[in-house]
Design an enzyme around this catalytic site. Structure first.
Site, PDB file in Angstrom:
ATOM      1  CE  LYS A 216      -9.468  22.173   5.657  1.00 37.97           C
ATOM      2  NZ  LYS A 216      -9.167  20.747   5.848  1.00 37.97           N
ATOM      3  CD  GLU A 433       1.165 -10.575   2.222  1.00 35.83           C
ATOM      4  OE1 GLU A 433       1.807  -9.628   2.713  1.00 35.83           O
ATOM      5  OE2 GLU A 433       0.564 -10.491   1.146  1.00 35.83           O
TER       6      GLU A 433
END
Length: 653
Positions: A216, A433
């Site tokens: 922006k 995991e």
């Protein structure tokens, strides 16, 4: 900001006001010193000073011709025409008798006015200098428009005059629609008649809305570089001070400056600091911030027209802005600056890679495909991290390996290889995991695995990172159920391998993720068959900026049902993960042993391992390594629990 040949670009350069003021006060000081020297050079100071006793001796000797007696000094001339002076002794009444006896001519003398003036001038000179310095400082504060007793109400808006580091629309990539909206405003300023002859009017303002880092402020700088008109920039927080009325005064002063330089652009960054909803202040609702906002509303669209002044503002919180600020006539356009898609990410990477020497194997498209959800600031940081890694490795070019390592660092955190973990902790982390990964592989709606690691990264002891194959703008119920199952995979793997009594705290982030996702499914997204498509929770902003959620339309029975549905979703995901890991327990052992061997595996490595039972890594001299699954008595025994965040949430958070 402007072309050098444009007379409106920068104000004409004149003498430096600071240097001018210093020269003025320097001249005054020199004049005072000159006056002191002149006043000090009176007739009383002429002649050789002699002690009073010597003066009486010379009178007694008959060497003195004449004297003039003043209250504080005696001056005279010797018979040889030599002038002298001396200081009389108080109370000496015999001097006149001595002068008469020796035939000396004497007369009285009044104290000269110059002595009094000189004395006063010398005594007051330091105070004059202090007053001059204070006056000079006060004038500078007033001109600066910042802090100070007389300058609080001055605007802090700065006139941007970029001659170096100029940004244009060519430097803005990946947000083409937002850029086109603002290019039209620049065309208005360059050629107003092109639009006015068809009855069009120049927009009063444009509000740039987007997530942090989407560009922006960069767009505003590009407008400044392209427009060719004066460009004032200010932050929303610069308006508000602790003194009541200061913000409103600064708004008035800012628009007065803008009117003098019209046509011009005023850019207000982070406007939510001053433009929040009115009526939410603590105590008196008519507080300083609301007075400032009221003045801003009047200046933008009130009785007095502000022709030629375009207001551009930026915020990432449009939901908290006052509705009166957002209406047409104040902000005619709301320009959304989105997170870039894959094409936009590729263009943004190309812009930032121009400043970096690249190796031939670097492919921006591949990097863009592997960075979904990255903003422009994230991509700039990625390129910078890759360049720093290459410099640390003493390379002349930045290769694809540096970009991959930088991507892992940004997405998963920096590796903590110095962290010492016991063998039992490593085994538990590996199975945790592996549980995430095996469930993800067998959930059809799950995103593909990007990387699995048991090397501590950031705050996690291990991580399974999944990346979508394409940009996603909405999520389906089957994918949410898949994410819930994947998040439970780590805890379920620990339960299957080590037993219910030996599960660790490593699943805390997974449980938090699953609970939040299930709550949103039930209370916000209408994905509960029992509760129906109704919203039962909404976010709200509390006091002092503290956010929170509040349940609506929820009685006691409904709250119990909501909690039961949330619990049912999470427990259902736990059962689904249990079924998958029990069915594919051999793959769980296989993948866990591979993680213990290699520590980090890519998605391709995991696919190859589960298909063939071995991993082929050409960079390792040992060639293909066959991983034998562990079973029976060879299953590792549980050690002590490890603290902290062990497994990662499904997206690697």
């Amino acid at each position: 900001m402007n072309d050098e040949n444009d007379p409106r670009g920068t104000p004409p350069e004149g003498p430096n006001p600071l240097l001018k003021t210093l020269l003025i006060w320097g001249g005054i000081f020199m004049a005072l010193m000159l006056a002191v020297s002149i006043m000090g050079g009176d007739t009383r100071s002429a002649g050789t000073p002699i002690p009073y006793s010597d003066f009486r001796s010379k009178v007694a000797e008959g060497s003195v011709k004449e004297v003039q007696i003043a209250p504080d000094k005696i001056t005279g001339v010797m018979k040889n025409d030599a002038a002298f002076s001396t200081i009389p002794v108080a109370g000496d009444t015999s001097l006149t008798t001595l002068l008469e006896d020796n035939g000396v001519e004497f007369s009285g003398a009044e104290q000269e006015e110059g002595n009094v003036f000189l004395y006063i001038l010398i005594q007051t000179l330091p105070f004059l200098l202090i007053l001059g310095i204070a006056f000079f400082a006060l004038r500078q504060v007033q001109k600066g428009g910042g802090g100070g007793a007389m300058g609080f109400g001055k605007s802090k808006a700065k006139l941007l005059t970029e001659r170096q580091g100029r940004v244009t629309f060519d430097d803005v990539a990946g947000i083409d629609e937002a850029r086109e909206e603002l290019e039209e405003i620049v065309e208005f300023l360059r050629d107003p008649s092109r639009f006015s002859k068809l009855g069009g009017q120049i927009p009063k303002g444009a509000l740039l809305v987007g997530s942090p880092g989407t560009g922006k402020t960069l767009l505003a700088r590009a407008i400044a570089g392209e427009a060719g008109v004066p460009f004032f920039t200010i932050s929303g927080s610069d308006f508000v001070e602790m003194f009541v009325g200061v913000g409103a005064s600064r708004v008035r002063d800012m628009f007065e400056q803008a009117k003098k330089n019209a046509p011009c652009i005023v850019f207000i960054d982070e406007i939510d600091a001053v433009g929040r909803h009115r009526g939410h202040g603590l105590g008196n609702s008519n507080d300083e911030r609301e007075q400032t906002l009221n003045q801003l509303l009047v200046e933008m669209d009130g009785f007095e027209a502000n022709e030629g002044i375009i207001i551009i503002a930026a915020t990432n919180r449009p939901d908290v802005l006052d509705p009166a600020l957002l209406r047409p006539g104040r902000f005619d356009r709301q320009v959304v600056v989105p997170i870039p898609d894959i094409d936009g990410r590729e263009k943004i990477l190309a812009v930032h890679m121009k400043k970096v020497p690249l190796a031939p194997d670097v492919n921006p498209r591949t990097i863009a495909r592997g960075t979904p959800g990255f903003s422009g600031a994230d991509l700039a940081n990625l390129v910078n991290e890759a360049a720093l890694l290459a410099a640390r490795r003493n390379k002349r070019l930045v290769a694809m390996q540096e970009f991959e390592d930088a991507k892992d660092k940004v997405m998963m955190g920096a590796e903590r290889r110095s962290m010492v973990m016991t063998d039992d902790e490593k085994k538990m982390t590996a199975y945790h995991e592996a549980g995430h990964a095996i469930v993800s592989v067998h959930e059809d709606a799950s995103d593909p695995i990007h990387k699995a690691t048991i090397i501590p990264r950031g705050r996690a002891l291990g991580m399974v990172m999944r990346l979508p194959e394409r940009d996603n703008y909405s999520y389906h119920r089957d994918k949410m159920h898949a994410n819930l199952s994947v998040s439970m995979g780590g805890r379920v793997a620990e339960e299957i391998i080590f037993g219910h009594d030996k599960v660790s705290s490593g699943a805390s982030s997974d449980i938090q993720y699953a609970t939040d996702l299930a709550r949103n499914m039930v209370t916000k997204w209408g994905m509960s068959d029992k509760l129906g498509p109704l919203q039962y929770e909404q976010s709200q902003e509390g006091y002092l900026g503290m956010g929170g959620t509040q349940r609506t339309m929820a009685g006691a029975d409904t709250n119990k049902l909501i909690d039961a549905e949330i619990k049912g979703l999470v427990e259902g995901a736990h059962k689904r993960a249990t079924d998958l890991l029990t069915k594919h327990e051999d793959q769980l052992h296989l993948l866990a042993q591979a993680l213990l061997e290699y520590e980090t595996l890519s998605g391709e490595d995991i696919t190859t391992l589960l298909d063939t039972g071995k991993i082929d890594r050409p960079d390792q001299p040992s060639g293909p390594v066959s991983i034998k699954p562990v079973s029976g008595s060879a299953v590792p025994k549980a050690g002590k629990k490890f603290g902290g965040e062990g497994g990662a949430a499904p997206q690697g958070a």
